[in-house]
Write a protein that holds these residues in place. Structure first.
Motif, PDB file in Angstrom:
ATOM      1  N   GLY A 128      -8.785  -6.884  -2.153  1.00 22.43           N
ATOM      2  CA  GLY A 128      -7.522  -7.084  -2.868  1.00 22.43           C
ATOM      3  C   GLY A 128      -7.743  -7.434  -4.323  1.00 22.43           C
ATOM      4  N   LYS A 129      -8.723  -6.768  -4.937  1.00 25.59           N
ATOM      5  CA  LYS A 129      -8.936  -6.947  -6.378  1.00 25.59           C
ATOM      6  C   LYS A 129      -7.727  -6.373  -7.114  1.00 25.59           C
ATOM      7  CE  LYS A 129     -12.960  -8.770  -6.058  1.00 25.59           C
ATOM      8  NZ  LYS A 129     -14.091  -8.004  -5.523  1.00 25.59           N
ATOM      9  N   ILE A 130      -7.468  -6.952  -8.290  1.00 26.28           N
ATOM     10  CA  ILE A 130      -6.255  -6.591  -9.034  1.00 26.28           C
ATOM     11  C   ILE A 130      -6.119  -5.080  -9.244  1.00 26.28           C
ATOM     12  CG2 ILE A 130      -7.353  -7.063 -11.305  1.00 26.28           C
ATOM     13  CD1 ILE A 130      -3.691  -7.831 -10.518  1.00 26.28           C
ATOM     14  N   GLN A 131      -7.256  -4.398  -9.459  1.00 29.56           N
ATOM     15  CA  GLN A 131      -7.180  -2.948  -9.701  1.00 29.56           C
ATOM     16  C   GLN A 131      -6.720  -2.187  -8.461  1.00 29.56           C
ATOM     17  OE1 GLN A 131      -9.883  -4.770 -10.381  1.00 29.56           O
ATOM     18  NE2 GLN A 131     -10.380  -4.542 -12.555  1.00 29.56           N
ATOM     19  N   PHE A 132      -7.005  -2.727  -7.284  1.00 31.82           N
ATOM     20  CA  PHE A 132      -6.510  -2.107  -6.055  1.00 31.82           C
ATOM     21  C   PHE A 132      -5.029  -2.460  -5.869  1.00 31.82           C
ATOM     22  CE2 PHE A 132      -5.511  -2.374  -1.503  1.00 31.82           C
ATOM     23  CZ  PHE A 132      -5.771  -1.072  -1.113  1.00 31.82           C
ATOM     24  N   LEU A 133      -4.715  -3.744  -6.038  1.00 32.03           N
ATOM     25  CA  LEU A 133      -3.327  -4.189  -5.854  1.00 32.03           C
ATOM     26  C   LEU A 133      -2.366  -3.427  -6.766  1.00 32.03           C
ATOM     27  CD1 LEU A 133      -3.724  -8.082  -5.581  1.00 32.03           C
ATOM     28  CD2 LEU A 133      -3.784  -6.360  -3.766  1.00 32.03           C
ATOM     29  N   ALA A 134      -2.854  -3.087  -7.971  1.00 30.47           N
ATOM     30  CA  ALA A 134      -2.019  -2.366  -8.933  1.00 30.47           C
ATOM     31  C   ALA A 134      -1.455  -1.089  -8.329  1.00 30.47           C
ATOM     32  CB  ALA A 134      -2.824  -2.023 -10.180  1.00 30.47           C
ATOM     33  N   GLY A 135      -2.170  -0.511  -7.391  1.00 29.38           N
ATOM     34  CA  GLY A 135      -1.740   0.766  -6.833  1.00 29.38           C
ATOM     35  C   GLY A 135      -0.909   0.656  -5.574  1.00 29.38           C
ATOM     36  N   MET A 136      -0.692  -0.582  -5.059  1.00 31.86           N
ATOM     37  CA  MET A 136      -0.003  -0.652  -3.761  1.00 31.86           C
ATOM     38  C   MET A 136       0.926  -1.846  -3.577  1.00 31.86           C
ATOM     39  SD  MET A 136      -1.795  -3.299  -2.386  1.00 31.86           S
ATOM     40  CE  MET A 136      -1.552  -3.327  -0.610  1.00 31.86           C
ATOM     41  N   GLN A 137       1.008  -2.716  -4.603  1.00 32.54           N
ATOM     42  CA  GLN A 137       1.725  -3.964  -4.348  1.00 32.54           C
ATOM     43  C   GLN A 137       3.238  -3.817  -4.220  1.00 32.54           C
ATOM     44  OE1 GLN A 137       0.144  -6.250  -7.512  1.00 32.54           O
ATOM     45  NE2 GLN A 137       1.544  -5.477  -9.060  1.00 32.54           N
ATOM     46  N   THR A 138       3.769  -2.622  -4.535  1.00 31.71           N
ATOM     47  CA  THR A 138       5.210  -2.449  -4.344  1.00 31.71           C
ATOM     48  C   THR A 138       5.536  -1.872  -2.965  1.00 31.71           C
ATOM     49  OG1 THR A 138       5.130  -0.288  -5.405  1.00 31.71           O
ATOM     50  CG2 THR A 138       5.674  -2.145  -6.825  1.00 31.71           C
TER      51      THR A 138
END
Ligand SMILES: Cc1cc2nc3c(=O)[nH]c(=O)nc-3n(C[C@H](O)[C@H](O)[C@H](O)COP(=O)(O)OP(=O)(O)OC[C@H]3O[C@@H](n4cnc5c(N)ncnc54)[C@H](O)[C@@H]3O)c2cc1C
Ligand SMILES: Cc1cc2nc3c(=O)[nH]c(=O)nc-3n(C[C@H](O)[C@H](O)[C@H](O)COP(=O)(O)OP(=O)(O)OC[C@H]3O[C@@H](n4cnc5c(N)ncnc54)[C@H](O)[C@@H]3O)c2cc1C
Lengths: 347, 262
Positions: A292-302
């Protein structure tokens, strides 16, 4: 050597001349794509708020079931028909849409933030000298000014920005696929199909379409999937990553991967979610062995519902999860697979 | 063959400040990197240079003077020279205003065969600039390209699209925006680093480009950021511990049924 038809409407200062809402539908092999029906949901809402007509623009050679677009909410369909439009080519598509926009002068144009929408809309915006907002997740009409308020995530999902296009028309935006439901069929609806045949310069291009190659590993493309099963480095190796694929297969879901999993060769780049991969917003995503690094979350957090399985209770993925299981993926996932199999057998 | 590679300088970390009033990004100039996908584009240009004779690579960046660092890095990795487009009047440009200026700067550098750039930058993230630049230069834009084959008079590109790939042939000059699959990124070389020190990178401002002020910066931008806010990130997480029984799985599945996503 420019083949572009440069027809700026910047001269048309009279903003009130621009009326109506356009959505840009998409087809492949003559079949209208699902994103079109999502765009009808967006477009209908905005057209109703503005009290104006909603038109769907489609380009193609032959297109099946054009009526469906009307039954799902359009008042008009502009079908720009020519063999050159069978496949997406930037020059004829952007020239034809620009020509229609100059003829019809819509107030608002919305397209999907798909590879097509994100390519053709910047060209149309530049040709008509107006603004374009990328990848919106929310569109509303300001009740006072009647301007389109376009809200989008930026900087890796760390901020949201609301943008407007006050002084030029049309107001243009792309919206993230799956950020609206498909507009339902209402068999009582009626509307008009207008066929446009644009020949000459509009259809000329230096581009030649060679072929479309289906990616069988993208049987369900991750941007369009309702459910995504995603795996990270915690799946240990290629064999471990197969568990991700097995569960996805079972649930009719798409496979997603972190950058690390792609770089290790367990999955391929079209499956990568994140800042340097795809942005997804499914109804459900299950993240397995993902930090859940920020760069991964950026693509799925919505995403609507986020489930995480990780052996580290402190893993950041749990911060965005609705449901977290702290445990070893090699224990938990096989149990999950068995249970889903049983559920399917019963159903 | 002349290839232009666009390199945008982007913040290297997640800490980016925004002016709460204008919504314009505030950069400190420290801790910046070349936009990762632009590095892939550069690597592809270098691959072409190593395969074909007489290829020249020019790196073009628009940004504050500190963006010179991005151009020097590009040269250290294998570009031949560079051009920095910089000026206070350009600050706050949206994609339309940015693309007009970059296109004008490219025109100043003379004829080219191909422009290579990333499909999207990690900060503004619109993925719109490249196609707009192509428009202002009157050349076709090929986007989302994951493989490229150089022909006598043009290229064949493989575009990664929803559910598959498209192959398109197009003649020079052309703009190609790439994704990560195009080429593995390279490294600065010793020779390159020496060259980067020596090469004089010209700077273009509006004095050279000659735009009317109304076309530049915030005034020249048809879009306006009216509000910036933080997305709601954290959720109310239900946490369970795996314990070798079926109970956590059953809890998960009933949660999913209740959320209507199964
Ligand atoms: C400019 C830039 C762009 C980037 N773009 C992206 C991007 O688009 N997408 C992306 O994903 N990353 C991207 N990254 C990389 C990102 O920072 C992370 O390195 C990456 O997301 C980590 O992947 P991961 O979670 O699979 O691996 P890791 O960080 O190694 O995490 C593995 C996780 O699995 C857990 N785990 C291990 N074994 C088990 C087990 N047996 N059972 C359960 N859990 C287990 C661990 O506790 C850990 O949390 C980018 C980085 C940069 C700098
Ligand atoms: C929060 C926020 C939201 C924004 N939303 C919008 C919006 O919706 N619409 C809009 O028009 N503008 C918007 N902008 C402004 C936009 O970010 C800037 O115009 C910016 O210059 C374009 O950057 P990008 O990151 O979007 O580039 P992208 O279009 O994502 O970049 C694609 C490629 O173009 C090349 N490129 C882009 N900029 C440069 C450069 N300066 N130098 C060299 N190469 C470059 C690079 O190769 C890059 O990989 C927004 C800005 C902010 C801060």
């Amino acid at each position: 050597m420019s083949m572009y038809v440069n027809c700026s409407i910047a001269e048309a200062k009279n903003l009130s001349e621009f009326k109506g809402v356009f959505i840009l539908g998409e087809q492949r092999d003559g079949k209208i794509q699902a994103v079109t029906f999502e765009l009808l949901t967006w477009g209908r809402g905005i057209a109703d708020d503005l009290g104006c007509e909603l038109a769907c623009v489609l380009l193609g050679d032959e297109i099946e079931n054009l009526d469906e677009v009307i039954l799902r909410g359009a008042d008009k369909v502009f079908f720009i028909q020519d063999p050159i439009f069978k496949n997406f080519l930037t020059q004829p598509y952007s020239n034809a849409i620009t020509r229609l926009v100059n003829e019809e002068k819509p107030e608002v144009i919305i397209a999907g933030a798909t590879t097509t929408g994100r390519t053709v809309m910047p060209l149309v915006a530049a040709k008509t000298n107006t603004g374009l907002t990328a990848d919106c997740t929310e569109l509303t009409i300001d009740p006072d000014t009647k301007l389109l308020l376009q809200t989008r995530p930026a900087i890796g999902g760390n901020i949201m920005a609301t943008i407007k296009t006050p002084d030029t028309r049309p107001q243009m935006a792309t919206v993230r696929p799956r950020s609206a439901k498909q507009s339902p069929v209402d068999t009582s609806r009626t509307g008009q199909i207008i066929v446009k045949n644009y020949a000459g310069a509009t259809t000329m291009t230096v581009e030649k379409f060679l072929e479309f190659i289906i990616d069988t590993t993208q049987a369900v493309s991750i941007e369009e999937a309702d459910v995504i099963i995603a795996g990270g480095k915690g799946m240990k190796n290629a064999a471990g990553f197969k568990l991700v694929e097995e569960l996805a297969d079972l649930m009719g879901a798409a496979v997603g991967a972190t950058r690390d999993a792609v770089e290790l060769g367990w999955s391929t780049y079209p499956h990568q979610i994140g800042l340097s991969g795809k942005t997804v917003s499914p109804k459900l995503i299950i993240a397995m062995g993902i930090a859940g690094k920020i760069q991964f979350l950026a693509g799925m957090q919505t995403s609507d519902v986020i489930v995480a399985i990780n052996k580290d209770p402190e893993a950041q993925i749990f911060k965005v999860a609705d449901f977290g299981i702290v445990g070893d993926v090699f224990e938990v996932v096989p149990m999950l697979i068995e249970t889903v199999k049983k559920m399917k057998a019963k159903a | 063959m002349k290839i232009i590679v666009l390199v945008k300088q982007v913040p290297g970390t997640d800490s980016v400040k925004l002016d709460p009033v204008t919504g314009v990004m505030v950069r400190t100039g420290k801790d910046t990197i070349i936009n990762p996908l632009d590095e892939n584009a550069l690597a592809e240009a270098i691959r072409i240079k190593n395969t074909y004779p007489d290829v020249k690579i020019t790196a073009v960046s628009m940004g504050p003077i500190s963006a010179m660092k991005a151009i020097k890095e590009a040269i250290a990795m294998g570009a031949d020279d560079g051009v920095l487009v910089s000026g206070r009047e350009f600050a706050g440009s949206d994609t339309i205003a940015t693309a007009k200026v970059i296109a004008a700067a490219i025109k100043k550098t003379g004829d080219f065969d191909m422009i290579l750039c990333g499909e999207r930058a990690t900060d503004g993230e619109t993925g719109q600039t490249a196609a707009m630049i192509a428009h202002y230069l009157g050349v076709p834009a090929q986007t989302y390209v994951s493989a490229l084959e150089v022909l006598e008079d043009g290229v064949i590109v493989k575009r990664t699209v929803e559910s598959g790939f498209e192959r398109v042939q197009v003649t020079f000059p052309v703009l190609v925006s790439v994704n990560k699959d195009i080429s593995d990124t390279g490294f600065p070389t010793l020779d390159g680093k020496l060259k980067a020190k020596k090469v004089d990178v010209p700077m273009l401002g509006n004095a050279e480009l000659g735009f009317d002020k109304s076309e530049l910066g915030l005034t020249g931008s048809p879009t306006r950021v009216v509000k910036i806010f933080s997305p709601k990130l954290s959720r109310d997480t239900i946490m369970v511990k795996a314990n070798a029984t079926m109970q956590p799985i059953d809890e998960l599945l009933s949660f999913l049924v209740q959320k209507d996503v199964l």
